[in-house]
Design a protein around this motif. Structure first.
Motif, PDB file in Angstrom:
ATOM      1  N   GLU A 107       0.828  -1.208   0.000  1.00 26.97           N
ATOM      2  CA  GLU A 107       0.000   0.000   0.000  1.00 26.97           C
ATOM      3  C   GLU A 107       0.862   1.259   0.000  1.00 26.97           C
ATOM      4  OE1 GLU A 107      -2.426  -0.552   3.433  1.00 26.97           O
ATOM      5  OE2 GLU A 107      -3.927  -1.786   2.371  1.00 26.97           O
ATOM      6  N   ALA A 108       1.955   1.230   0.768  1.00 23.96           N
ATOM      7  CA  ALA A 108       2.851   2.393   0.824  1.00 23.96           C
ATOM      8  C   ALA A 108       3.519   2.632  -0.520  1.00 23.96           C
ATOM      9  CB  ALA A 108       3.909   2.181   1.912  1.00 23.96           C
ATOM     10  N   ILE A 109       3.891   1.543  -1.194  1.00 28.21           N
ATOM     11  CA  ILE A 109       4.537   1.661  -2.507  1.00 28.21           C
ATOM     12  C   ILE A 109       3.562   2.262  -3.517  1.00 28.21           C
ATOM     13  CG2 ILE A 109       5.462   0.347  -4.457  1.00 28.21           C
ATOM     14  CD1 ILE A 109       6.558  -1.657  -2.317  1.00 28.21           C
ATOM     15  N   VAL A 110       2.338   1.753  -3.552  1.00 25.38           N
ATOM     16  CA  VAL A 110       1.348   2.236  -4.513  1.00 25.38           C
ATOM     17  C   VAL A 110       1.001   3.695  -4.237  1.00 25.38           C
ATOM     18  CG1 VAL A 110      -1.044   1.977  -5.308  1.00 25.38           C
ATOM     19  CG2 VAL A 110       0.391  -0.050  -4.983  1.00 25.38           C
ATOM     20  N   GLU A 111       0.871   4.051  -2.955  1.00 28.43           N
ATOM     21  CA  GLU A 111       0.546   5.439  -2.592  1.00 28.43           C
ATOM     22  C   GLU A 111       1.668   6.388  -3.016  1.00 28.43           C
ATOM     23  OE1 GLU A 111      -0.429   8.117   1.415  1.00 28.43           O
ATOM     24  OE2 GLU A 111      -0.437   5.926   1.512  1.00 28.43           O
ATOM     25  N   ALA A 112       2.913   5.988  -2.741  1.00 22.15           N
ATOM     26  CA  ALA A 112       4.047   6.828  -3.124  1.00 22.15           C
ATOM     27  C   ALA A 112       4.167   6.914  -4.642  1.00 22.15           C
ATOM     28  CB  ALA A 112       5.339   6.265  -2.526  1.00 22.15           C
ATOM     29  N   ALA A 113       3.946   5.795  -5.326  1.00 21.93           N
ATOM     30  CA  ALA A 113       4.041   5.783  -6.785  1.00 21.93           C
ATOM     31  C   ALA A 113       2.990   6.685  -7.406  1.00 21.93           C
ATOM     32  CB  ALA A 113       3.894   4.354  -7.312  1.00 21.93           C
ATOM     33  N   ALA A 114       1.780   6.681  -6.850  1.00 22.48           N
ATOM     34  CA  ALA A 114       0.717   7.538  -7.381  1.00 22.48           C
ATOM     35  C   ALA A 114       1.112   9.000  -7.267  1.00 22.48           C
ATOM     36  CB  ALA A 114      -0.586   7.280  -6.616  1.00 22.48           C
ATOM     37  N   ILE A 141      10.488   6.278  -5.841  1.00 20.60           N
ATOM     38  CA  ILE A 141       9.266   5.690  -5.293  1.00 20.60           C
ATOM     39  C   ILE A 141       9.588   4.910  -4.020  1.00 20.60           C
ATOM     40  CG2 ILE A 141       7.413   4.025  -5.721  1.00 20.60           C
ATOM     41  CD1 ILE A 141       7.600   4.794  -8.698  1.00 20.60           C
ATOM     42  N   ALA A 142      10.682   4.124  -4.059  1.00 23.24           N
ATOM     43  CA  ALA A 142      11.086   3.356  -2.876  1.00 23.24           C
ATOM     44  C   ALA A 142      11.410   4.298  -1.716  1.00 23.24           C
ATOM     45  CB  ALA A 142      12.285   2.476  -3.212  1.00 23.24           C
ATOM     46  N   ARG A 143      12.106   5.383  -2.006  1.00 24.57           N
ATOM     47  CA  ARG A 143      12.479   6.341  -0.958  1.00 24.57           C
ATOM     48  C   ARG A 143      11.254   6.947  -0.300  1.00 24.57           C
ATOM     49  NH1 ARG A 143      12.871  11.476   0.053  1.00 24.57           N
ATOM     50  NH2 ARG A 143      12.064  12.130  -1.979  1.00 24.57           N
ATOM     51  N   ARG A 144      10.282   7.373  -1.117  1.00 26.14           N
ATOM     52  CA  ARG A 144       9.092   8.020  -0.553  1.00 26.14           C
ATOM     53  C   ARG A 144       8.202   7.034   0.194  1.00 26.14           C
ATOM     54  NH1 ARG A 144       6.582  12.926  -4.134  1.00 26.14           N
ATOM     55  NH2 ARG A 144       8.500  13.599  -5.188  1.00 26.14           N
ATOM     56  N   SER A 145       8.229   5.784  -0.221  1.00 25.86           N
ATOM     57  CA  SER A 145       7.379   4.788   0.437  1.00 25.86           C
ATOM     58  C   SER A 145       8.020   4.223   1.690  1.00 25.86           C
ATOM     59  CB  SER A 145       7.047   3.648  -0.532  1.00 25.86           C
ATOM     60  OG  SER A 145       8.235   2.969  -0.938  1.00 25.86           O
ATOM     61  N   GLY A 146       9.326   4.483   1.867  1.00 26.75           N
ATOM     62  CA  GLY A 146      10.015   4.021   3.066  1.00 26.75           C
ATOM     63  C   GLY A 146      10.391   2.554   3.039  1.00 26.75           C
ATOM     64  N   VAL A 147      10.506   1.976   1.852  1.00 27.16           N
ATOM     65  CA  VAL A 147      10.906   0.571   1.738  1.00 27.16           C
ATOM     66  C   VAL A 147      12.190   0.474   0.933  1.00 27.16           C
ATOM     67  CG1 VAL A 147       8.474  -0.125   1.785  1.00 27.16           C
ATOM     68  CG2 VAL A 147       9.640   0.087  -0.418  1.00 27.16           C
ATOM     69  N   GLY A 148      12.836  -0.668   1.023  1.00 26.51           N
ATOM     70  CA  GLY A 148      14.034  -0.905   0.233  1.00 26.51           C
ATOM     71  C   GLY A 148      13.697  -1.343  -1.174  1.00 26.51           C
ATOM     72  N   MET A 149      14.684  -1.304  -2.046  1.00 19.80           N
ATOM     73  CA  MET A 149      14.460  -1.701  -3.429  1.00 19.80           C
ATOM     74  C   MET A 149      14.069  -3.168  -3.534  1.00 19.80           C
ATOM     75  SD  MET A 149      14.678   0.855  -5.413  1.00 19.80           S
ATOM     76  CE  MET A 149      14.788   0.003  -6.976  1.00 19.80           C
ATOM     77  N   GLY A 150      14.645  -3.993  -2.662  1.00 19.99           N
ATOM     78  CA  GLY A 150      14.286  -5.411  -2.680  1.00 19.99           C
ATOM     79  C   GLY A 150      12.814  -5.623  -2.394  1.00 19.99           C
ATOM     80  N   THR A 151      12.283  -4.882  -1.418  1.00 15.46           N
ATOM     81  CA  THR A 151      10.860  -4.978  -1.091  1.00 15.46           C
ATOM     82  C   THR A 151      10.005  -4.505  -2.252  1.00 15.46           C
ATOM     83  OG1 THR A 151      11.306  -4.635   1.261  1.00 15.46           O
ATOM     84  CG2 THR A 151       9.061  -4.188   0.503  1.00 15.46           C
ATOM     85  N   LEU A 152      10.410  -3.402  -2.869  1.00 12.35           N
ATOM     86  CA  LEU A 152       9.647  -2.885  -4.013  1.00 12.35           C
ATOM     87  C   LEU A 152       9.587  -3.923  -5.133  1.00 12.35           C
ATOM     88  CD1 LEU A 152       9.675   0.669  -5.466  1.00 12.35           C
ATOM     89  CD2 LEU A 152       9.887  -1.265  -7.010  1.00 12.35           C
ATOM     90  N   TYR A 153      10.727  -4.535  -5.432  1.00  9.41           N
ATOM     91  CA  TYR A 153      10.766  -5.496  -6.539  1.00  9.41           C
ATOM     92  C   TYR A 153      10.054  -6.804  -6.204  1.00  9.41           C
ATOM     93  CZ  TYR A 153      13.865  -2.629  -9.390  1.00  9.41           C
ATOM     94  OH  TYR A 153      14.374  -1.628 -10.168  1.00  9.41           O
TER      95      TYR A 153
END
Length: 223
Positions: free
Chosen positions: A24-31, A46-58
């Motif tokens: 949800e954080a990734i989608v919200e930041a991406a939007a 997008i990863a930075r704004r969502s507060g997750v690492g690149m591994g989590t995003l992928y």
């Protein structure tokens, strides 16, 4: 008597909650980023704004295109619904048509990624997204036509393609002349009024015999 949940089951469920929250954080930041910067955005932002690492995003979105498609489908649906609601709230059929275009194009101008991708819905349609708009425009066309306010011969396809065309106008003028598309909208809407009764041209070209190279026999150079 309640049976205690096995510890290993609880441990398996906990990451699931985190995974949902991360997605949800990734989608919200991406939007947010796609609206600001368009589809060329770096996924690291997008990863930075969502507060997750690149591994989590992928893990959630193996390809950038998957994330972009998810966000655009979500935001396109909200955009179409907002325009539909504006049309519903207007009791007068012509005001409904006008408010639909105004609301749709205003929202379009605020979302760079939708701006970049909306024109593709005509040639390569997202069936769910474009169908939402088609249903709204179909109803608007019927309402305005039934009250004699719409120019004879205007179709749903005409109104849908007009929205795409005006979207292009927003794209090329919004930064340098932000009110230009509003002028074009008013001019276009005036052309849709019933007092313009000249027959509209057909949208199909006449059949013309062609040669083996695909050209018309009369298309060669002239003296």
């Amino acid at each position: 008597m309640a049976v205690a949940e096995p510890e290993n089951t609880a441990r398996r469920r906990a990451p699931r909650v985190d995974a949902i929250r991360n997605r949800e954080a990734i989608v919200e930041a991406a939007a947010e980023v796609l609206a600001e910067q368009g589809t060329a955005v770096d996924v690291r932002e997008i990863a930075r704004r969502s507060g997750v690492g690149m591994g989590t995003l992928y893990r959630h979105f193996p390809k950038k295109e998957d994330l972009v498609h998810t966000v655009l489908r979500q935001d396109f649906s909200r955009w179409a619904e907002s325009a539909r609601q504006a049309a519903i709230d207007a009791e007068d059929p012509w005001a409904a048509l006008t408010d639909f275009y105004q609301q749709a194009l205003t929202g379009y101008a605020r979302h760079r990624a939708i701006m970049e991708n909306f024109a593709l819905t005509w040639s390569v349609p997202d069936l769910e997204g474009i169908q939402q708009l088609r249903l709204v425009i179909e109803e608007l066309c019927a309402r305005a036509g039934a009250t004699g306010l719409l120019r004879p011969g205007v179709t749903t396809d005409d109104l849908l393609l007009l929205l795409v065309s005006l979207g292009h106008a927003v794209q090329i003028t919004d930064e340098c002349r932000p009110q230009m598309w509003n002028r074009l909208l008013r001019i276009s809407l005036d052309g849709l009024r019933a007092d313009h009764r000249e027959p509209l041209p057909t949208d199909t070209a006449p059949d013309v015999p062609t040669t083996h190279d695909g050209l018309s026999p009369n298309s060669g150079p002239t003296a």
